[in-house]
Design a protein around this motif. Sequence first.
Motif, PDB file in Angstrom:
ATOM      1  N   SER A 192       0.854  -1.118  -0.035  1.00  5.90           N
ATOM      2  CA  SER A 192       0.081   0.115  -0.652  1.00  5.90           C
ATOM      3  C   SER A 192       1.125   1.147  -0.256  1.00  5.90           C
ATOM      4  O   SER A 192       2.049   1.051   0.512  1.00  5.90           O
ATOM      5  CB  SER A 192      -0.800  -0.199   1.513  1.00  5.90           C
ATOM      6  OG  SER A 192      -0.534   0.189   2.556  1.00  5.90           O
ATOM      7  N   GLY A 193       0.313   2.415  -0.329  1.00  3.74           N
ATOM      8  CA  GLY A 193       1.374   3.250  -0.623  1.00  3.74           C
ATOM      9  C   GLY A 193       1.988   3.527  -1.931  1.00  3.74           C
ATOM     10  O   GLY A 193       1.957   2.285  -2.979  1.00  3.74           O
ATOM     11  N   PRO A 194       2.724   4.767  -2.097  1.00  2.00           N
ATOM     12  CA  PRO A 194       3.336   4.847  -3.307  1.00  2.00           C
ATOM     13  C   PRO A 194       4.826   5.035  -3.448  1.00  2.00           C
ATOM     14  O   PRO A 194       5.285   4.303  -4.835  1.00  2.00           O
ATOM     15  CB  PRO A 194       2.822   6.758  -3.166  1.00  2.00           C
ATOM     16  CG  PRO A 194       3.645   6.810  -1.957  1.00  2.00           C
ATOM     17  CD  PRO A 194       2.517   6.249  -0.669  1.00  2.00           C
ATOM     18  N   LEU A 195       5.403   4.508  -2.335  1.00  2.00           N
ATOM     19  CA  LEU A 195       6.873   4.888  -2.075  1.00  2.00           C
ATOM     20  C   LEU A 195       7.166   2.579  -2.172  1.00  2.00           C
ATOM     21  O   LEU A 195       7.628   2.219  -0.218  1.00  2.00           O
ATOM     22  CB  LEU A 195       7.676   4.915  -1.066  1.00  2.00           C
ATOM     23  CG  LEU A 195       7.625   6.259  -1.830  1.00  2.00           C
ATOM     24  CD1 LEU A 195       8.192   7.091  -0.597  1.00  2.00           C
ATOM     25  CD2 LEU A 195       8.388   6.759  -3.132  1.00  2.00           C
ATOM     26  N   THR A 196       6.831   1.408  -2.521  1.00  2.00           N
ATOM     27  CA  THR A 196       7.548   0.328  -1.972  1.00  2.00           C
ATOM     28  C   THR A 196       8.870  -0.032  -2.944  1.00  2.00           C
ATOM     29  O   THR A 196       7.751  -0.212  -4.376  1.00  2.00           O
ATOM     30  CB  THR A 196       5.872  -0.464  -2.390  1.00  2.00           C
ATOM     31  OG1 THR A 196       5.151  -1.000  -3.189  1.00  2.00           O
ATOM     32  CG2 THR A 196       5.443  -0.036  -0.848  1.00  2.00           C
ATOM     33  N   ARG A 197       9.962  -0.683  -2.192  1.00  2.00           N
ATOM     34  CA  ARG A 197      10.400  -1.050  -3.464  1.00  2.00           C
ATOM     35  C   ARG A 197      11.472  -1.952  -2.799  1.00  2.00           C
ATOM     36  O   ARG A 197      11.409  -2.563  -1.518  1.00  2.00           O
ATOM     37  CB  ARG A 197      11.465  -0.192  -3.550  1.00  2.00           C
ATOM     38  CG  ARG A 197      11.329   1.608  -3.748  1.00  2.00           C
ATOM     39  CD  ARG A 197      11.337   1.435  -5.859  1.00  2.00           C
ATOM     40  NE  ARG A 197      10.681   3.094  -5.609  1.00  2.00           N
ATOM     41  CZ  ARG A 197       9.407   3.502  -5.992  1.00  2.00           C
ATOM     42  NH1 ARG A 197       8.448   3.173  -5.972  1.00  2.00           N
ATOM     43  NH2 ARG A 197       9.253   4.395  -6.468  1.00  2.00           N
ATOM     44  N   ALA A 198      12.225  -2.696  -3.825  1.00  2.00           N
ATOM     45  CA  ALA A 198      12.878  -4.438  -3.325  1.00  2.00           C
ATOM     46  C   ALA A 198      14.017  -3.707  -4.026  1.00  2.00           C
ATOM     47  O   ALA A 198      13.905  -3.054  -5.022  1.00  2.00           O
ATOM     48  CB  ALA A 198      12.034  -5.333  -3.823  1.00  2.00           C
ATOM     49  N   ASN A 199      15.121  -4.422  -3.459  1.00  2.00           N
ATOM     50  CA  ASN A 199      16.551  -4.339  -3.765  1.00  2.00           C
ATOM     51  C   ASN A 199      16.542  -5.857  -4.531  1.00  2.00           C
ATOM     52  O   ASN A 199      17.216  -6.858  -3.012  1.00  2.00           O
ATOM     53  CB  ASN A 199      17.738  -4.074  -3.331  1.00  2.00           C
ATOM     54  CG  ASN A 199      19.065  -4.176  -3.626  1.00  2.00           C
ATOM     55  OD1 ASN A 199      18.970  -4.351  -4.765  1.00  2.00           O
ATOM     56  ND2 ASN A 199      19.607  -2.867  -3.293  1.00  2.00           N
ATOM     57  N   PHE A 200      16.981  -6.528  -5.311  1.00  2.00           N
ATOM     58  CA  PHE A 200      17.047  -7.767  -5.743  1.00  2.00           C
ATOM     59  C   PHE A 200      18.808  -8.368  -6.407  1.00  2.00           C
ATOM     60  O   PHE A 200      18.944  -9.251  -6.905  1.00  2.00           O
ATOM     61  CB  PHE A 200      16.704  -8.599  -6.851  1.00  2.00           C
ATOM     62  CG  PHE A 200      14.873  -8.084  -6.704  1.00  2.00           C
ATOM     63  CD1 PHE A 200      14.526  -9.159  -5.930  1.00  2.00           C
ATOM     64  CD2 PHE A 200      14.257  -7.034  -8.051  1.00  2.00           C
ATOM     65  CE1 PHE A 200      13.083  -9.378  -5.783  1.00  2.00           C
ATOM     66  CE2 PHE A 200      12.272  -7.596  -7.796  1.00  2.00           C
ATOM     67  CZ  PHE A 200      11.943  -7.767  -6.090  1.00  2.00           C
ATOM     68  N   GLY A 201      19.023  -7.254  -6.169  1.00  2.00           N
ATOM     69  CA  GLY A 201      20.888  -7.073  -6.111  1.00  2.00           C
ATOM     70  C   GLY A 201      21.445  -6.084  -7.221  1.00  2.00           C
ATOM     71  O   GLY A 201      23.000  -5.852  -6.983  1.00  2.00           O
ATOM     72  N   ASN A 202      20.465  -5.220  -7.801  1.00  2.00           N
ATOM     73  CA  ASN A 202      21.116  -4.313  -8.995  1.00  2.00           C
ATOM     74  C   ASN A 202      20.421  -3.115  -8.638  1.00  2.00           C
ATOM     75  O   ASN A 202      20.345  -2.078  -9.609  1.00  2.00           O
ATOM     76  CB  ASN A 202      20.361  -4.388 -10.043  1.00  2.00           C
ATOM     77  CG  ASN A 202      21.821  -5.512 -10.007  1.00  2.00           C
ATOM     78  OD1 ASN A 202      23.193  -5.338 -10.871  1.00  2.00           O
ATOM     79  ND2 ASN A 202      20.967  -6.436 -11.300  1.00  2.00           N
ATOM     80  N   GLY A 203      19.992  -2.728  -7.564  1.00  2.00           N
ATOM     81  CA  GLY A 203      19.623  -1.096  -6.937  1.00  2.00           C
ATOM     82  C   GLY A 203      18.489  -1.291  -6.841  1.00  2.00           C
ATOM     83  O   GLY A 203      17.304  -1.711  -6.891  1.00  2.00           O
TER      84      GLY A 203
END
Lengths: 249, 404
Positions: free
Chosen positions: A133-144
């Motif tokens: 939920s919300g506008p800022l959900t991010r993940a880093n799989f190894g490249n940023g």
Amino acid sequence: MKPTIRVQWGLALILCGTVAAPPAIANDSAFVSRYGGNNVTIMRSGQAIPVRVQMLISAGETISTGPESFVEVRYLADGCTLRVASGRSIVVGSSSPCAASKQEKQTQALAPPATPAEARPREDVVARVTDTSGPLTRANFGNGLVELPTGTELRVGHTVFAGQSSTITLYYLKADCEHTVPAENYLAIREPAPCQKAQTDDNGSTSATANKDLGLALGATAVLAGGGALAVLLLTDDEDDAESPATPQ
Amino acid sequence: MTVRTITPVRMAALVPGFAFLALTGYLALMAAVRPETAPSAPQSLASLRKLPRGELNEVLLSARAAFSRDPLDAGSVVQLSRVIEASGNEEAAQRLRLIAGDMRPRDTRIQAEALAILIQRRDFEAAMTSLDGLIRVRPNRASTFLAVAAEIAAEPEGRSAVAAKLAEQPPWREQFIAETIRSGKPRLAQQVMSDLRAMGTVLSTAELAHLISHYLKAGEMDAAYGAWLSSLSPDELGRVKLVYDGGFAGEVRGLGFDWTIRPAKGLSYRLFPRNTASMDMSLQFDFVEVRERFAHLSQILRLRTGRYRIAGEARGESIQPITEFHFIIHCLAAGQRTILAETSPLPQSSQWIQFESTFTVPPTGCGDQVLSLESRKSAGPEKISRGRLALDAIVIERLTDIAP
């Protein structure tokens, strides 16, 4: 390759009776028989792709439904149909969940999160994103940092970040529990899981104890805050009683 | 007409009279400009409660009379509140104490009593207004007051009141964040900072640095990284790659996970256009009699196990004596740094020249890394007399693992 396709195609027809299944390749284990709403996606090669009727699904792929959406997944092996209600996601297993009980070849409502018996993840998958939920959900799989869609499978070493006014809900497969990453928090995917399977008491209540603890904690804090103010009072020297100009720091 | 002369004897007799006049005049003047104080210091509640009913009534009458004489004297208001509380009317007593608090914003004791009432009533907004006043008039006691503010913030309702007050940018905002963290409540400080951001308040780099450096010192790398990520705008988040802002598009904030430059005498830096026809920025160091080995530019990395390539562009101008600069990747584990890899010396030319190198992050003992630009240790004295070094387009890429 072609003979295999024909064999499976034929098998699907026989088992499903009235439903025509699309041609399948060896790794396909189910297909989309029906869906509704605009927010049904399948994770394929790291991308969320909108589903369409008769789209083939390989074992290990994740299907997610957004608000006011649903999808029905029919297994090629026995025609068993899974209905995925809105706001849910499942990982399609290589074998039908109905195989153990062939009499129950009916539409099933799947409660979130999918139990390990129904959702057969790849072995190294530790957690799955069940909600964001919300506008800022991010993940880093190894490249940023990259956008994090619902249904993403996470392995050890992956990281997720919920930014301002955003949250990420993860389902840990082995621990069979959900963990929510609150706003402005970062989580590295590790084992063991940061959550435990919810314990249900006789009344079906799962969080009564936690709420009680929270209430006590809040009460204690209020007392503490009052105590702090009183401490100021007690620590105050008499000379402070008179009005005097502020002492510069 | 007779003229009387003032003899010394008469003069001596008049001196006490003049002295008396001066004294009474001074006292009258003081009484005019200063409110009359209460006839006696307010009695304690405990002593009032011990009084027999009859005596308590007499004290009550006396307190009412004092209050009627000068309703603007906070001392008489406090005394009346205590007598009334001893008589059993706590609500009226609290009202009077709050009135006394309004009358004496600088009186710590009265303010503290009012504050306790406000907190008890869960009127955290008013409590924070009271605390704000106290901190401003008694900055030497700010630590004590800020601790109370932190206790208020420990409650959800209180936290929003604290954040609302901090959003007004009182001069003690950074101190509140620093002291809350120092007192072992970094998560609370972080929550308040999050509330502030949600209100549209921009946090200063110094405020962010308190939190991030606390987590870094405590070895809580994930928490530190989360706090740093939270400080970035959505656009900046999009630029979070394996090395942050390798193109030096943003300011040097020095928060650990972005470019951090340790100051040194004779060393200055600026973000400067790469060339006259471009707005593409580069980082430029100027050396003037720097008498220590250069290791002043760094950034914490969070690379997973695997092979990587580091590349960038450098330009050196008149660096004297000739000094070799190279990027070193250190493993950071349990607060200790060990060298993992280093690039070849950066090319020193007045033209931009690219450099690159590869390195491997091992599966254990190197969970976090530090990228650092350093001058090579030499046998001679560490000194850079003059020169200029510019950097741009620093990038780290993950290389596809080669199958055995």
